[in-house]
Design an enzyme around this catalytic site. Structure first.
Site, PDB file in Angstrom:
ATOM      1  N   ASP A 170       0.912  -1.300  -0.124  1.00 48.47           N
ATOM      2  CA  ASP A 170       0.085   0.089  -0.020  1.00 48.47           C
ATOM      3  C   ASP A 170       0.870   1.332  -0.049  1.00 48.47           C
ATOM      4  O   ASP A 170       1.955   1.156   0.781  1.00 48.47           O
ATOM      5  CB  ASP A 170      -0.815  -0.188   1.129  1.00 48.47           C
ATOM      6  CG  ASP A 170      -1.879   1.057   1.470  1.00 48.47           C
ATOM      7  OD1 ASP A 170      -3.276   0.901   1.404  1.00 48.47           O
ATOM      8  OD2 ASP A 170      -1.266   2.269   1.479  1.00 48.47           O
ATOM      9  N   ASN A 178      -2.262  13.335  -3.564  1.00 45.36           N
ATOM     10  CA  ASN A 178      -3.591  13.847  -3.960  1.00 45.36           C
ATOM     11  C   ASN A 178      -3.727  15.191  -3.513  1.00 45.36           C
ATOM     12  O   ASN A 178      -3.861  16.332  -4.236  1.00 45.36           O
ATOM     13  CB  ASN A 178      -4.781  13.053  -3.715  1.00 45.36           C
ATOM     14  CG  ASN A 178      -4.821  11.799  -4.528  1.00 45.36           C
ATOM     15  OD1 ASN A 178      -4.370  11.721  -5.587  1.00 45.36           O
ATOM     16  ND2 ASN A 178      -5.742  10.781  -4.156  1.00 45.36           N
ATOM     17  N   ASP A 187      -2.846   9.607  -9.909  1.00 48.94           N
ATOM     18  CA  ASP A 187      -3.320   8.383 -10.970  1.00 48.94           C
ATOM     19  C   ASP A 187      -1.757   8.260 -11.551  1.00 48.94           C
ATOM     20  O   ASP A 187      -1.490   6.902 -11.569  1.00 48.94           O
ATOM     21  CB  ASP A 187      -4.197   8.955 -11.855  1.00 48.94           C
ATOM     22  CG  ASP A 187      -5.744   9.064 -11.415  1.00 48.94           C
ATOM     23  OD1 ASP A 187      -6.105   8.648 -10.298  1.00 48.94           O
ATOM     24  OD2 ASP A 187      -6.416   9.400 -12.100  1.00 48.94           O
ATOM     25  N   GLU A 210      -5.079   2.413  -3.453  1.00 49.17           N
ATOM     26  CA  GLU A 210      -3.801   2.427  -3.622  1.00 49.17           C
ATOM     27  C   GLU A 210      -3.003   1.197  -3.014  1.00 49.17           C
ATOM     28  O   GLU A 210      -1.907   1.077  -2.293  1.00 49.17           O
ATOM     29  CB  GLU A 210      -3.120   3.694  -3.098  1.00 49.17           C
ATOM     30  CG  GLU A 210      -3.784   4.403  -2.153  1.00 49.17           C
ATOM     31  CD  GLU A 210      -3.921   3.830  -0.838  1.00 49.17           C
ATOM     32  OE1 GLU A 210      -4.779   2.964  -0.561  1.00 49.17           O
ATOM     33  OE2 GLU A 210      -3.013   4.143   0.252  1.00 49.17           O
TER      34      GLU A 210
HETATM   35  P1  GH3 Z   1      -1.453   5.246   4.598  1.00 48.11           P
HETATM   36  O1  GH3 Z   1      -0.044   5.467   4.649  1.00 48.11           O
HETATM   37  O2  GH3 Z   1      -1.849   4.925   6.074  1.00 48.11           O
HETATM   38  O3  GH3 Z   1      -1.728   4.098   3.539  1.00 48.11           O
HETATM   39  O4  GH3 Z   1      -2.166   6.653   4.234  1.00 48.11           O
HETATM   40  P2  GH3 Z   1      -2.653   6.915   2.872  1.00 48.11           P
HETATM   41  O5  GH3 Z   1      -2.790   8.270   3.095  1.00 48.11           O
HETATM   42  O6  GH3 Z   1      -2.210   6.332   2.010  1.00 48.11           O
HETATM   43  O7  GH3 Z   1      -4.270   6.231   2.990  1.00 48.11           O
HETATM   44  P3  GH3 Z   1      -5.287   6.846   3.073  1.00 48.11           P
HETATM   45  O8  GH3 Z   1      -6.392   5.486   3.045  1.00 48.11           O
HETATM   46  O9  GH3 Z   1      -5.834   7.647   4.042  1.00 48.11           O
HETATM   47  O10 GH3 Z   1      -5.647   7.232   1.732  1.00 48.11           O
HETATM   48  C1  GH3 Z   1      -5.779   6.767   0.502  1.00 48.11           C
HETATM   49  C2  GH3 Z   1      -6.171   7.529  -0.618  1.00 48.11           C
HETATM   50  O11 GH3 Z   1      -6.171   7.005  -1.871  1.00 48.11           O
HETATM   51  C3  GH3 Z   1      -7.372   8.549  -0.407  1.00 48.11           C
HETATM   52  C4  GH3 Z   1      -8.339   8.151  -1.806  1.00 48.11           C
HETATM   53  O12 GH3 Z   1      -8.754   9.564  -2.124  1.00 48.11           O
HETATM   54  C5  GH3 Z   1      -7.062   7.835  -2.802  1.00 48.11           C
HETATM   55  N1  GH3 Z   1      -7.084   7.019  -3.971  1.00 48.11           N
HETATM   56  C6  GH3 Z   1      -8.098   6.060  -4.000  1.00 48.11           C
HETATM   57  N2  GH3 Z   1      -8.296   5.612  -5.222  1.00 48.11           N
HETATM   58  C7  GH3 Z   1      -7.586   6.595  -6.079  1.00 48.11           C
HETATM   59  C8  GH3 Z   1      -7.375   6.599  -7.338  1.00 48.11           C
HETATM   60  O13 GH3 Z   1      -7.936   5.901  -8.322  1.00 48.11           O
HETATM   61  N3  GH3 Z   1      -6.734   7.731  -7.899  1.00 48.11           N
HETATM   62  C9  GH3 Z   1      -6.318   8.686  -7.024  1.00 48.11           C
HETATM   63  N4  GH3 Z   1      -5.625   9.680  -7.604  1.00 48.11           N
HETATM   64  N5  GH3 Z   1      -6.264   8.495  -5.656  1.00 48.11           N
HETATM   65  C10 GH3 Z   1      -7.049   7.576  -5.239  1.00 48.11           C
HETATM   66 MG    MG Z   2      -1.848   4.275   1.608  1.00 47.46          MG
HETATM   67 MG    MG Z   3      -4.870   1.982   1.406  1.00 47.54          MG
END
Ligand code: GH3
Ligand code: MG
Ligand code: MG
Length: 344
Positions: A170, A178, A187, A210
């Site tokens: 992850d 983002n 992306d 992710e």
């Molecule tokens: P951690 O280190 O604990 O994993 O923190 P994190 O910020 O990576 O995890 P969190 O679950 O808080 O955030 C994941 C983010 O991924 C939130 C969501 O908006 C973003 N995301 C999910 N799918 C996509 C996508 O297809 N494209 C983009 N650009 N962002 C995405």
């Molecule tokens: Mg993450």
């Molecule tokens: Mg995650």
């Protein structure tokens, strides 16, 4: 098209092969069903099966049925049954046995060509549907459903002595990528990370957001952890361009080896718990789960992985390692400093 032709008569085989080759089809002919099935199992790019209804060791209907099973739901295959008997009951039976078309024997060339053209159109549509249903549109790797299906098949074919490991990873603090650089850059990072991970032709799926999983068939946990470490380093070395400046990302990894008989979702759960420990331990690292089974306390979201509950920071269904389970932090890297600092 790549066509398998099955008929016990050499004359029929010769005559139909000539017709097909005249239209640049590639033909592999067999006198009986079992040998045709062996060929089709070993050769996933067969597009069509043309079989006689009257075979020696199995009926043409049985061959249709078996060929349908070989093709499964993820492989388009057109099946044409040939018979000299113009019996309507037989036609119905043929279609119910998995055939798409029924044709007289010997076939009239124009009818055979027209049926194969129709088959080609259907095949193109089926291939596209299969692609859409199994591919993650952003990264082009397997989606969650396809990854589970693939892993399930691997587990079913397992020979007891063969190790299978799961690596889940992850992206760390991806939300900040983002937030700081915008969704498009996010992306691009997802594409870049999955490209790097898919690099060696491994079986990889995007499980959501992710979060990714790699299935390592024939690989025990220590080697899987070494694979994860190489991947961790390669991903950390990637450089992404963005308007606000270049950026780099890191990933956290959870690695688990399959215990004999363990289902896919359970193995993933253990890899996910190890991944969670990697996050808790400071991110940008690999944690391996001990081979001891986990005790999952019942809860509404206790299935498969906890990515969603983690992402939402809501209460997760508690997963408790059994008494002898342990987490083994394999790679102690520099603990991250809050993620944003790494983003240029
Ligand atoms: P951690 O280190 O604990 O994993 O923190 P994190 O910020 O990576 O995890 P969190 O679950 O808080 O955030 C994941 C983010 O991924 C939130 C969501 O908006 C973003 N995301 C999910 N799918 C996509 C996508 O297809 N494209 C983009 N650009 N962002 C995405
Ligand atoms: Mg993450
Ligand atoms: Mg995650």
């Amino acid at each position: 098209m790549h066509i398998v032709l099955v008929d016990p008569s050499r004359t029929v085989v010769k005559c139909v092969t000539r017709m097909l080759e005249a239209r640049q089809h590639e033909v592999h002919a067999f006198a009986d069903g079992p040998e045709a099935l062996v060929y089709m199992k070993s050769c996933p790019d067969v597009d069509a099966l043309i079989t006689s209804a009257e075979l020696v060791t199995m009926s043409g209907m049985e061959l249709c049925w078996e060929a349908r099973l070989v093709a499964g739901s993820r492989r388009p295959l057109c099946i044409v049954l040939m018979s000299s008997i113009g019996d309507h009951r037989k036609i119905g039976e043929a279609l119910d046995s998995g055939a798409d078309e029924f044709i007289g024997k010997p076939p009239v060339p124009e009818e055979l060509y027209a049926r194969l053209r129709a088959a080609e159109r259907v095949k193109t549509m089926q291939s596209e549907l299969i692609r859409l249903a199994t591919t993650d549109p952003l990264t082009g790797i397997m989606n969650r459903r396809a990854f589970f299906a693939h892993a399930g098949e691997t587990f079913r074919c397992e020979d007891a002595a063969r190790a299978i490991s799961m690596v889940m990873f992850d992206i760390d603090h991806f939300k900040r990528v983002n937030d700081v650089h915008g969704h498009d850059v996010g992306d691009e990072v997802l594409r870049g990370v999955s490209r790097e991970a898919a690099h060696d032709g491994v079986i990889i799926g995007r499980l959501g957001g992710e979060e990714f999983a790699v299935l390592l068939d024939g690989v025990a946990q220590p080697q899987a952890a070494a694979f994860a470490e190489r991947l961790r380093a390669r991903i950390a070395a990637l450089h992404f361009e963005a308007a606000a400046g270049g950026l780099a990302v890191t990933c956290s990894f959870g690695v688990a080896e399959r215990i004999a008989g363990e289902p896919v979702d359970h193995l993933l759960k253990r890899a996910d718990v190890a991944l969670y420990a990697a996050k808790e331990g400071g991110r940008n690292r690999i944690v391996t789960a001990d081979a001891a089974p986990l005790v999952a306390t019942p809860g509404p979201t206790s299935s498969i992985v906890r990515a969603t509950s983690r992402a939402s920071k809501g209460p997760a269904a508690p997963l408790v390692p059994a008494a002898n389970a342990a987490f083994d932090v394999l790679v102690e890297t520099t603990p991250d400093r809050g993620g944003a600092g790494r983003i240029g």
